[in-house]
Motif scaffolding. Sequence first.
Motif, short mmCIF file in Angstrom:
data_model
loop_
_atom_site.label_atom_id
_atom_site.label_comp_id
_atom_site.label_asym_id
_atom_site.label_seq_id
_atom_site.Cartn_x
_atom_site.Cartn_y
_atom_site.Cartn_z
N HIS A 36 -4.41 4.07 10.32
CA HIS A 36 -5.31 3.15 11.01
C HIS A 36 -4.85 1.70 10.85
CE1 HIS A 36 -8.67 6.38 10.55
NE2 HIS A 36 -7.94 6.57 11.63
N ALA A 37 -4.38 1.35 9.65
CA ALA A 37 -3.89 0.00 9.42
C ALA A 37 -2.65 -0.28 10.27
CB ALA A 37 -3.59 -0.22 7.94
N GLN A 55 4.47 3.29 8.67
CA GLN A 55 3.63 4.46 8.91
C GLN A 55 4.34 5.73 8.45
OE1 GLN A 55 2.40 5.03 13.00
NE2 GLN A 55 0.69 6.32 12.38
N ASP A 61 -5.81 11.83 1.15
CA ASP A 61 -7.02 11.30 1.80
C ASP A 61 -6.80 9.91 2.39
OD1 ASP A 61 -8.35 13.61 1.15
OD2 ASP A 61 -9.40 12.76 -0.58
N HIS A 62 -5.89 9.15 1.79
CA HIS A 62 -5.68 7.77 2.25
C HIS A 62 -4.55 7.65 3.27
CE1 HIS A 62 -8.38 6.77 -1.04
NE2 HIS A 62 -8.48 5.58 -0.53
N ARG A 63 -3.96 8.77 3.63
CA ARG A 63 -2.92 8.71 4.68
C ARG A 63 -3.51 8.19 5.99
NH1 ARG A 63 0.36 13.88 7.27
NH2 ARG A 63 1.25 12.75 9.03
N ASP A 64 -4.73 8.64 6.34
CA ASP A 64 -5.35 8.16 7.57
C ASP A 64 -5.61 6.66 7.52
OD1 ASP A 64 -5.31 10.65 8.71
OD2 ASP A 64 -7.41 11.11 8.29
N ASP A 65 -5.92 6.14 6.33
CA ASP A 65 -6.13 4.69 6.20
C ASP A 65 -4.86 3.93 6.57
OD1 ASP A 65 -8.67 5.25 5.33
OD2 ASP A 65 -8.22 4.97 3.20
N ILE A 66 -3.71 4.44 6.12
CA ILE A 66 -2.44 3.80 6.47
C ILE A 66 -2.21 3.89 7.97
CG2 ILE A 66 0.08 3.95 6.22
CD1 ILE A 66 -1.22 2.73 3.81
N ARG A 73 0.82 -1.22 0.00
CA ARG A 73 0.00 0.00 0.00
C ARG A 73 0.86 1.27 0.00
NH1 ARG A 73 -4.67 -0.66 4.43
NH2 ARG A 73 -5.22 1.40 3.56
#
Length: 214
Positions: free
Chosen positions: A54-55, A91, A47-52, A22
């Motif tokens: 959280h993962a 991260q 926008d997908h930084r938070d997804d990383i 990812r």
Amino acid sequence: MRTAFHEQLDALNEGIAVLCERTGAMIQLATDALLHADVEAAEHVIDHRDDIDHACAAREADAFVILARQAPVARDLRAVVSAMRNVADLQRMGTLAAHVAQISRRRHPQTAAPADVLGYFAEMGAIAARLADDTRSVVLEADSDRAAQLAADDEAMDDIHRRLFTVVMDPGWPHGTIAAVDVTLLSRYYERFADHAVEIAQRVIYQRTGKRQD
């Protein structure tokens, strides 16, 4: 007990491998945004930084569960702690990809770097994406050949970083201070992305084989 531990550790490492994939996709998309002034691509990465994040938090929680339930010692404990450090590196890699995208979005509709240095960033982006993919293979397979390739690619990244610094510091630099700052920051982000990938690979090889990767 040890069977359960190794199953959980394998699952944790598989999750780390997914994070490698990812973050590799993120740096590739961030590079596309940089090279083509693609604001939609830049916003997608941001926008997908938070997804990383959280993962990564979920994988860290998995590691704490292993520590709490399995109470590993010696080498097993080191394996879990190493996995947690790998998650922290990943991260940071996601954050660095987002930083590249943020600079691209800030300078839209122009490209964030002058045309005469975009080729450097195309090469850096390709190396960074390859590093993330090779790191994924090292995590899953402890492939020492891939780890060695990571080190070689990291050296190539460092060389481009040095060349860009020389270009920016040249008294004949024609693009002004703001562009110089952007180029310097972007180059640093790619260089640090590579460093984190190499750190993960070296940690995995040492943990699995007891040998340090030169």
